[in-house]
Design an enzyme around this catalytic site. Structure first.
Site, PDB file in Angstrom:
ATOM      1  N   ALA A 155       0.937  -1.240  -0.076  1.00  0.00           N
ATOM      2  CA  ALA A 155       0.201  -0.111   0.058  1.00  0.00           C
ATOM      3  C   ALA A 155       0.847   1.272  -0.053  1.00  0.00           C
ATOM      4  O   ALA A 155       0.599   2.422  -0.487  1.00  0.00           O
ATOM      5  CB  ALA A 155      -0.911   0.055   1.209  1.00  0.00           C
ATOM      6  N   THR A 156       2.109   1.160   0.450  1.00  0.00           N
ATOM      7  CA  THR A 156       2.965   2.336   0.588  1.00  0.00           C
ATOM      8  C   THR A 156       3.219   2.968  -0.756  1.00  0.00           C
ATOM      9  O   THR A 156       3.103   3.955  -1.126  1.00  0.00           O
ATOM     10  CB  THR A 156       4.175   2.073   1.365  1.00  0.00           C
ATOM     11  OG1 THR A 156       3.912   1.822   2.546  1.00  0.00           O
ATOM     12  CG2 THR A 156       5.259   3.320   1.263  1.00  0.00           C
ATOM     13  N   SER A 193      -3.280  -3.468   0.516  1.00  0.00           N
ATOM     14  CA  SER A 193      -2.072  -4.069   0.841  1.00  0.00           C
ATOM     15  C   SER A 193      -2.062  -5.819   0.972  1.00  0.00           C
ATOM     16  O   SER A 193      -3.311  -6.033   1.752  1.00  0.00           O
ATOM     17  CB  SER A 193      -1.543  -3.658   2.434  1.00  0.00           C
ATOM     18  OG  SER A 193      -0.654  -4.192   2.722  1.00  0.00           O
ATOM     19  N   GLY A 194      -1.315  -6.606   0.664  1.00  0.00           N
ATOM     20  CA  GLY A 194      -1.201  -7.951   0.957  1.00  0.00           C
ATOM     21  C   GLY A 194      -1.514  -8.479   2.313  1.00  0.00           C
ATOM     22  O   GLY A 194      -2.362  -9.175   2.683  1.00  0.00           O
ATOM     23  N   CYS A 227       4.669   6.983  20.537  1.00  0.00           N
ATOM     24  CA  CYS A 227       5.499   8.039  20.591  1.00  0.00           C
ATOM     25  C   CYS A 227       7.055   7.788  20.105  1.00  0.00           C
ATOM     26  O   CYS A 227       7.462   6.697  19.884  1.00  0.00           O
ATOM     27  CB  CYS A 227       5.997   8.100  22.283  1.00  0.00           C
ATOM     28  SG  CYS A 227       4.685   8.824  23.340  1.00  0.00           S
TER      29      CYS A 227
END
Ligand SMILES: Cc1ncc(COP(=O)(O)O)c(C=O)c1O
Length: 471
Positions: A140-141, A268-269, A395
């Site tokens: 997906a990136t 995304s897989g 964080c």
């Protein structure tokens, strides 16, 4: 010359390949994990079987003793376990079906090409698309980068404005930031206290120069679901393309690209029980979306994504989508039941907690983000070593800044610091949920006893009046 399908239908060849596969590789390649597959497949008109057969906790790594169990896995937004039925479909493509799917002159190429095309169809089926509209990527990136930079650059002569939201995944925000540095203008829409955009804001933000609206379907931190259909209608009416990062949505909630007027969609897989390292980008053909490719080369994937495809991974995402098409509703009911039980018990048994992303009609039950007042999320995570979880506050060690998603919702700094995300999935069991609540009760109580904030609260001090210093 024989046609591809004639060759692949040749049962003699197929049988001998299968024999070869069974004889030589069964012992070597089939793990504890995939041996289960045959049992599952035998009974598998019933989706419950898959979930019941898989126990994620019993696998041993080299450092683990015989009796040791792995942690309960409640981090389904980070990744999902590969479904053993998917692995089984992938394995032949790591051994004897090794051809380059772009080789056009022999069986080895034809058989992997056929498998790739079948996988493309399975991905398309899950989202109501045509297979020609699916481009395989590494995840997906890459799909998000390809969609956002690709559309922006293709239409840049006439349009230089993009709309997105403040709570997108980093890869969307960073793609937009990159474009901003190149001179594009970006609008980052606000969200309400439950993470949902305001549709009037969206419509007001659209300009004559807007080429793309990019809004995620399901948020990876708090599970809120955007009103996809209405967003699609607004985009279509105003003639701007609608891209959605649906990494956390596809296979989990119903997504239909035509019903929702989606023009581009990232998948995304590894978020839908398929392999890591593979994804897909849906690109609409009618009306056609044009993209400037971010990867140039041999012109594979209709010129939109050059590079040799990885057939085992592509077959894997195809198999995962095929299972999701069949079992999505079952999975959703399973996840909803566990999620409801989890929340019912939490609210009854642990005081001073708050669910982040709490619009019941617009939240995915498999992503439960909870703030536990008066304690640090990080301390609670450390205490819950035998549960694999992720901090909602995410964080960074340098800044100790709480999550930008929670901040966009208006969650106060102290609560944002005390948040944890619980990811429930296909293989989660009721026992694991009960175990988690029992552990949470024990550790939240213990940490609150040590908490100066809790002491102040018990003393009647208004914690909202405290100014938190920046670290
Ligand atoms: C909403 C969302 N978008 C994109 C990604 C990136 O996906 P991938 O790991 O396939 O590149 C993730 C994964 O963390 C995600 O949750």
């Amino acid at each position: 010359m024989l046609s591809k399908s004639a060759i692949l239908k040749n049962s003699l060849l197929r049988n001998s390949l299968n024999r070869l596969w069974k004889n030589s590789s069964t012992k070597t390649f089939r793990s504890h994990y995939s041996q289960k597959t045959q049992e599952i497949e035998k009974k598998s008109n019933e989706p419950t079987v898959a979930a019941k057969q898989i126990n994620l906790r019993v696998w041993k790594n080299d450092q683990m003793s015989e009796n040791e169990l792995r942690p309960v896995y409640l981090d389904s937004q980070a990744t999902t376990a590969l479904d053993p039925r998917v692995l089984d479909k992938m394995l032949p493509f790591y051994t004897y079906e090794f051809g380059n799917p772009h080789s056009k002159t022999h069986l080895y190429g034809w058989e992997t090409d056929l498998a790739v095309e079948q996988a493309r169809e399975k991905v398309a089926n899950l989202i109501g698309a045509e297979s020609k509209e699916i481009v395989f990527t590494s995840g997906a990136t890459e799909s998000n980068n390809a969609a956002i930079k690709g559309v922006a650059n293709f239409y840049k002569d006439r349009k230089n404005h993009i709309i997105t939201t403040q709570i997108e995944h980093k890869c969307v925000l960073d793609s937009c930031r990159y474009l901003q540095e190149q001179g594009f203008e970006i609008t980052y829409l606000n969200v309400d206290a439950n993470g949902i955009i305001n549709l009037e804001d969206l419509e007001r933000s659209i300009r004559k120069t807007t080429s793309l609206v990019s809004i995620m379907a399901v948020n990876n931190e708090i599970g809120c679901i955007q009103p996809m259909k209405q967003i699609g209608e607004i985009c279509r009416k105003n003639k701007v393309f609608f891209h959605t990062d649906a990494a956390q949505a596809v296979g989990k909630i119903p997504i239909d690209v035509n019903e929702m007027n989606i023009d581009l969609m990232s998948i995304s897989g590894h978020k839908l029980y398929g392999p890591k390292g593979v994804g897909a980008l849906y690109t609409r053909r009618r009306p056609r979306v044009r993209l400037e490719p971010i990867i140039s080369g041999g012109g594979q994937e209709r010129g939109l994504r050059s590079g040799t495809l990885a057939p085992p991974l592509v077959v894997g995402i195809g198999a995962a989508c095929e299972i999701a098409t069949r079992e999505r509703e079952y999975d959703y009911d399973h996840v909803s039941k566990l999620s409801k039980h989890f929340l019912d018990r939490l609210t009854k048994e642990i005081p001073h907690i708050k669910k982040n992303g709490n619009n019941p009609d617009l939240s995915y039950p498999g992503c439960v983000n909870i703030s536990f007042s008066f304690i640090e999320g990080e301390s609670l995570l450390m205490a819950l070593k035998d549960i694999a979880l992720s901090s909602g506050s995410a964080c960074t060690s340098a800044s100790l800044e709480p999550s930008y998603v929670l901040r966009s919702l208006g969650v106060k700094e102290d609560l944002a610091h005390s948040s944890i995300r619980f990811g429930i999935g296909r293989f989660t069991t009721m026992e694991e949920i009960d175990y988690t609540v029992d552990k949470l009760k024990e550790h939240v109580e213990r940490l609150r006893e040590l908490s100066p904030l809790y002491e102040m609260f018990l003393d009647g001090i208004d914690l909202n009046s405290i100014e938190w210093s920046q670290h």
